[in-house]
Design an enzyme around this catalytic site. Structure first.
Site, PDB file in Angstrom:
ATOM      1  N   CYS A  82       0.831  -1.199   0.000  1.00 28.58           N
ATOM      2  CA  CYS A  82       0.000   0.000   0.000  1.00 28.58           C
ATOM      3  C   CYS A  82       0.874   1.262   0.000  1.00 28.58           C
ATOM      4  CB  CYS A  82      -0.994  -0.033   1.157  1.00 28.58           C
ATOM      5  SG  CYS A  82      -2.312   1.206   1.012  1.00 28.58           S
ATOM      6  N   HIS A 196      -3.762  -5.036  -0.403  1.00 31.32           N
ATOM      7  CA  HIS A 196      -3.413  -5.540   0.926  1.00 31.32           C
ATOM      8  C   HIS A 196      -3.444  -7.073   0.913  1.00 31.32           C
ATOM      9  CE1 HIS A 196      -3.505  -1.777   3.292  1.00 31.32           C
ATOM     10  NE2 HIS A 196      -4.341  -1.371   2.336  1.00 31.32           N
ATOM     11  N   GLU A 198      -2.573  -9.027   3.213  1.00 29.63           N
ATOM     12  CA  GLU A 198      -2.987  -9.506   4.541  1.00 29.63           C
ATOM     13  C   GLU A 198      -4.506  -9.498   4.700  1.00 29.63           C
ATOM     14  OE1 GLU A 198      -2.846  -5.038   5.127  1.00 29.63           O
ATOM     15  OE2 GLU A 198      -1.799  -6.539   3.897  1.00 29.63           O
TER      16      GLU A 198
END
Length: 216
Positions: A82, A196, A198
């Site tokens: 990001c 992202h 994650e």
């Protein structure tokens, strides 16, 4: 069993990044740290972040982390996420601030007007939610971090700005949101993404696991 350092410069909740890495780390130590010495001692470095580019750059310098980030980007497997992607570039339109200059290019804002999808529906900024990633192979071979991840797999995005590299040869992922934009780059030991991983379920974890096994 090398240590993985997640750089903490005070911008964003890093717990989800840490938790995702722990899931795929196979017992390796994952630390969230603002200590330049720990970053230097790590075998792999993850550089995430959320927020506005001017604030991120200011906090990085306030915590004395710029030299450690630049050194890690030179000599060890390095994953930007990001804002951690955007900060690697030379300049951002967000706040008209210089970045770290590791990669040549600019960070641009999505247009405020005229953004529509294929059906002509107006698109909002920020770009928020799941979107497909087209994998690019400028060197003629798919990058190792895409191993086991299908082309056009969906990842989770939250951003109003995107990177525009000077060298198209570093682009390894593109996404469409009103316009085609670069969402993943790779150069030597650096891999960095706008989305992202994650927060991107199975394919996001696969990318993180690939990073932990990658030998650039």
């Amino acid at each position: 069993m090398g240590k993985i350092a997640v750089i903490d410069y005070g911008m964003g909740n890093l717990r989800s990044v840490w938790q995702a890495l722990v899931q795929v780390a196979d017992g390796r130590e994952v630390v969230v740290t603002a200590d330049p010495a720990q970053v230097a001692a790590a075998d792999r470095v993850v550089f995430p972040g959320q927020g506005a580019m001017p604030d991120c750059m200011a906090e990085l310098d306030a915590r004395g982390l710029r030299p450690a980030v630049l050194q890690a980007a030179r000599d060890k497997p390095f994953l930007g996420i990001c804002i951690g992607l955007q900060m690697l570039f030379q300049h951002s339109e967000e706040g008209d601030v210089p970045g770290l200059g590791v990669l040549a290019g600019q960070v641009k804002r999505f247009p405020l007007e005229g953004m529509t999808d294929a059906a002509g529906q107006r698109l909002k900024v920020p770009h928020m939610g799941w979107n497909q990633v087209a994998q690019m192979a400028p060197a003629g071979a798919t990058h190792p971090l895409w191993q086991g991840i299908g082309d056009q797999a969906r990842f989770y995005f939250v951003h109003s700005y995107y990177v525009e590299p000077k060298n198209n040869g570093i682009i390894v992922g593109r996404t469409e949101y009103g316009l085609p934009f670069t969402c993943a780059v790779a150069q030597d030991n650096i891999f960095a993404v706008q989305f992202h991983p994650e927060k991107s379920a199975r394919d996001g974890l696969a990318l993180l696991k690939n990073f932990l096994h990658w030998q650039p």
